[in-house]
Design a protein around this motif. Structure first.
Motif, PDB file in Angstrom:
ATOM      1  N   ASN A 105       0.850  -1.186   0.000  1.00 16.14           N
ATOM      2  CA  ASN A 105       0.000   0.000   0.000  1.00 16.14           C
ATOM      3  C   ASN A 105       0.888   1.239   0.000  1.00 16.14           C
ATOM      4  OD1 ASN A 105      -1.559   2.173   0.760  1.00 16.14           O
ATOM      5  ND2 ASN A 105      -2.841   0.991   2.168  1.00 16.14           N
ATOM      6  N   GLU A 112       0.299   4.231   0.347  1.00 21.16           N
ATOM      7  CA  GLU A 112      -0.077   5.326   1.258  1.00 21.16           C
ATOM      8  C   GLU A 112       0.229   5.012   2.710  1.00 21.16           C
ATOM      9  OE1 GLU A 112      -4.139   5.464   0.226  1.00 21.16           O
ATOM     10  OE2 GLU A 112      -3.810   6.736  -1.512  1.00 21.16           O
ATOM     11  N   PHE A 113       0.605   3.779   3.003  1.00 19.54           N
ATOM     12  CA  PHE A 113       0.861   3.410   4.388  1.00 19.54           C
ATOM     13  C   PHE A 113       2.283   3.805   4.779  1.00 19.54           C
ATOM     14  CE2 PHE A 113       2.338  -0.028   7.362  1.00 19.54           C
ATOM     15  CZ  PHE A 113       1.733   0.510   8.479  1.00 19.54           C
ATOM     16  N   VAL A 119       4.708   4.143   7.998  1.00 21.12           N
ATOM     17  CA  VAL A 119       4.893   3.832   9.414  1.00 21.12           C
ATOM     18  C   VAL A 119       5.386   5.058  10.189  1.00 21.12           C
ATOM     19  CG1 VAL A 119       6.330   2.542  11.052  1.00 21.12           C
ATOM     20  CG2 VAL A 119       5.219   1.337   9.182  1.00 21.12           C
ATOM     21  N   THR A 174       2.479   7.443  10.795  1.00 24.57           N
ATOM     22  CA  THR A 174       1.477   6.849  11.686  1.00 24.57           C
ATOM     23  C   THR A 174       2.000   6.775  13.121  1.00 24.57           C
ATOM     24  OG1 THR A 174       0.781   5.531   9.786  1.00 24.57           O
ATOM     25  CG2 THR A 174      -0.142   4.924  11.911  1.00 24.57           C
TER      26      THR A 174
END
Lengths: 483, 94
Positions: free
Chosen positions: B2, B4-5, B7, B10
């Protein structure tokens, strides 16, 4: 047969006839722990003197009078450590009793010992504990399961008469299966969660680990019921869960979900479970093939919902009110960031990240909301199945205990260990694992667990069905040779 | 994978510092998990209500009655730092 190998019911009989005193029961456990826990490493802490003091005044005529019970290190017992297997809570002393503990104490039981677990109950092997690796009593090179691995191991090794654990996606049933004891996850709302350190609040339930189904009923009798301190505990009546034990299975319909018997399960596990199903037929139960069509989505739904809830629940660890605090920080963000970096282990960090991501702006609908909707479909699968059958029968774990270290750095593979247990939590129904045979692996017998899944708040029926199998087989009598 | 993920981003939202090694490792491991959960996208949920938890109970409240609970001393007993009977917190305003 030594004193510590007794079941709770057998111990009670001896306590009430005065053949054994509660003090002798606690002393016997202490010697057994001293003898074998160096190999098992199930206990993180225990306070022998405190347990002795409670034993001296125990009233053996109370429902669990004088019975020592080991407690998973995630349930608060006033005045004792509650680390949740995490460095974050090293040195934390519980300032109050969880409701299950006040109920156990009121019933005369003696909480004795804090048992190991995966950090914050996140894991399937107990390897995520910050403090110890617990070993499976049947083969010390293997994991006991998780997250309540300590609870299962100490009961299986006769270092405890019974234990409490918690189950969010299989954390009672899977270790019970892998260690060869009985583990019950009650229906969501059956047992108060007040004083259980929260992991995923819509899934967590506390339940017993025992040597027999009857003992499971005895403990459930005490810990069940509405609690004003937990708004999710329901006002459902608490029956005597031993009342239906011993009744026959005429007219009982057991459902075999076809999605749980599709291959991928260890052949020896599959065979043991199929043999158990045949045995149920011989006991008079009718076996019906059923379908739980959304089974393949359960693990995905779980790892979105459970991590989302965990990321919110674990936000409380901010280094201010309790728990670890970083030594020095230049500003508040560094204070939070370093406190949490130092306090949490890898699996907890992973789940916080995943949970934060699926709740974050722009992704909430795609992940979290969608998972909640698929959860509805999973729940409906069970509702429809229970229109046709009284309980569902399947394996607890797709395989026997694996080797320590075998998959500790492969989270996706670890998550799939819970494939048969997770949907039960998502649906809020009840489930029990009980011994149904052994797999021979590298010359050693490893326990296999049979899972029975029951309608919400129908634990009485579930226990009856489990008891009929247990009492007509010998599996529950087998004990590991610890070496 | 993905794209857009992220780490690192986030972890910032979660107030969690991570080492560079952890960032790289979690990026790979969690991308694998996110790939696995992609399978939920094929389920038709257009007419399905969300389930927040298993039992249909709502707005459970109890009487707002005072009762005995922790003393200030008990509430502070596990605090990593305290000053004059209060929780000590880092300075948050300049």
């Amino acid at each position: 047969m030594s004193l510590t190998s007794l079941s709770v019911a057998e111990l009670q009989a001896q306590l009430r006839s005065k053949a054994v005193s509660p003090v002798e029961a606690v002393e016997a456990l202490e010697s057994r722990i001293a003898a074998v826990d160096g190999s098992i490493c199930g206990y993180l802490a225990r306070d022998f003197q405190r347990a002795l003091a409670a034993a001296k005044v125990a009233d053996v005529n109370l429902p669990l009078g004088g019975v020592p019970i080991a407690i998973k290190d995630v349930i608060n017992v006033r005045g004792e450590q509650c680390t949740c297997g995490s460095k974050m809570l090293k040195g934390y002393i519980a300032p109050y009793d969880a409701t299950v503990i006040s109920r156990l104490k009121a019933a005369g039981a003696i909480p004795f010992g804090r048992v190991n677990m995966d950090e914050f109950a996140m894991g399937s092997s107990c390897e995520n504990s910050a403090y110890a690796i617990t070993h499976n009593p049947w083969d010390l090179s293997r994991i006991p399961g998780g997250s309540s691995g300590g609870s299962a191991a100490v009961v299986a090794a006769d270092e405890a008469f019974a234990a409490l654990g918690s189950d969010t996606g299989g954390s009672i049933r899977q270790p019970a299966a892998l260690c060869g004891c009985v583990g019950l996850k009650p229906s969501y709302g059956r047992v108060s969660r007040f004083g259980l350190v929260a992991f995923a609040s819509s899934l967590d339930q506390i339940g017993p680990f025992t040597k027999t189904v009857r003992d499971s009923a005895l403990l459930l009798n005490v810990i069940s019921g509405r609690d004003p301190m937990d708004s999710t505990s329901l006002e459902e009546p608490v029956p005597d869960y031993t009342a239906q034990l011993g009744q026959d299975l005429k007219g009982v319909r057991l459902g075999m979900p076809k999605e749980y018997f599709v291959g991928g399960t260890d052949p020896q596990v599959d065979k043991a479970v199929r043999d158990a199903i045949k045995h149920y037929e011989s006991l008079g139960a009718e076996i019906v093939e059923i379908s739980l069509p959304h089974t393949e989505y359960a693990v995905g739904v779980y790892y979105i919902i459970a991590t989302a809830e965990a990321s919110a629940n674990l936000a409380r660890f901010d280094g201010v009110r309790y728990g670890h605090r970083t030594a020095e920080a230049a500003n508040i963000l560094e204070h939070y960031g370093k406190t949490r970096e130092e306090g949490f282990g890898a699996e907890v960090k992973r789940r916080i990240i995943l949970g934060t991501y699926v709740l974050s702006s722009g992704y909430y609908d795609a992940y979290y909301l969608r998972a909640q909707k698929v959860r509805t479909l999973i729940r409906q699968d069970f509702t429809s199945a229970f229109e046709k059958v009284d309980a569902i029968i399947c394996p607890t774990s797709p395989e026997p205990a694996f080797k320590i270290g075998d998959r500790s750095d492969d989270p996706m593979r670890m998550y799939l260990a819970d494939i048969f247990t997770i949907a039960v939590n998502l649906a809020g129904v009840c489930g029990i694992s009980l011994p149904c045979g052994f797999a021979q692996v590298e010359g050693r017998p490893l326990p296999v667990g049979l899972q029975l899944i029951g309608k919400p708040f129908h634990e009485s029926e579930l226990l009856k069905i489990a008891h009929a199998y247990e009492q007509s087989t010998e599996w529950h009598k087998a004990r590991p040779v610890i070496s | 994978m993905n794209p857009e993920f992220d780490v690192r981003y986030t972890a910032g939202l979660a107030r969690l510092h991570l080492s560079e090694e952890e960032i790289a490792k979690f990026q790979a491991q969690l991308s694998q998990v996110l790939e696995y959960v992609e399978k939920l996208k094929v389920v038709d949920v257009s007419k399905v209500e969300a389930t927040a938890h298993a039992n249909p109970v709502f707005n459970v409240v109890r009487e707002d009655d005072p009762r005995d609970w922790f003393t200030a001393q008990e509430a502070l007993a596990n605090a990593p730092r305290q000053v004059n009977g209060l929780f000590s917190v880092p300075k948050v305003i300049e």
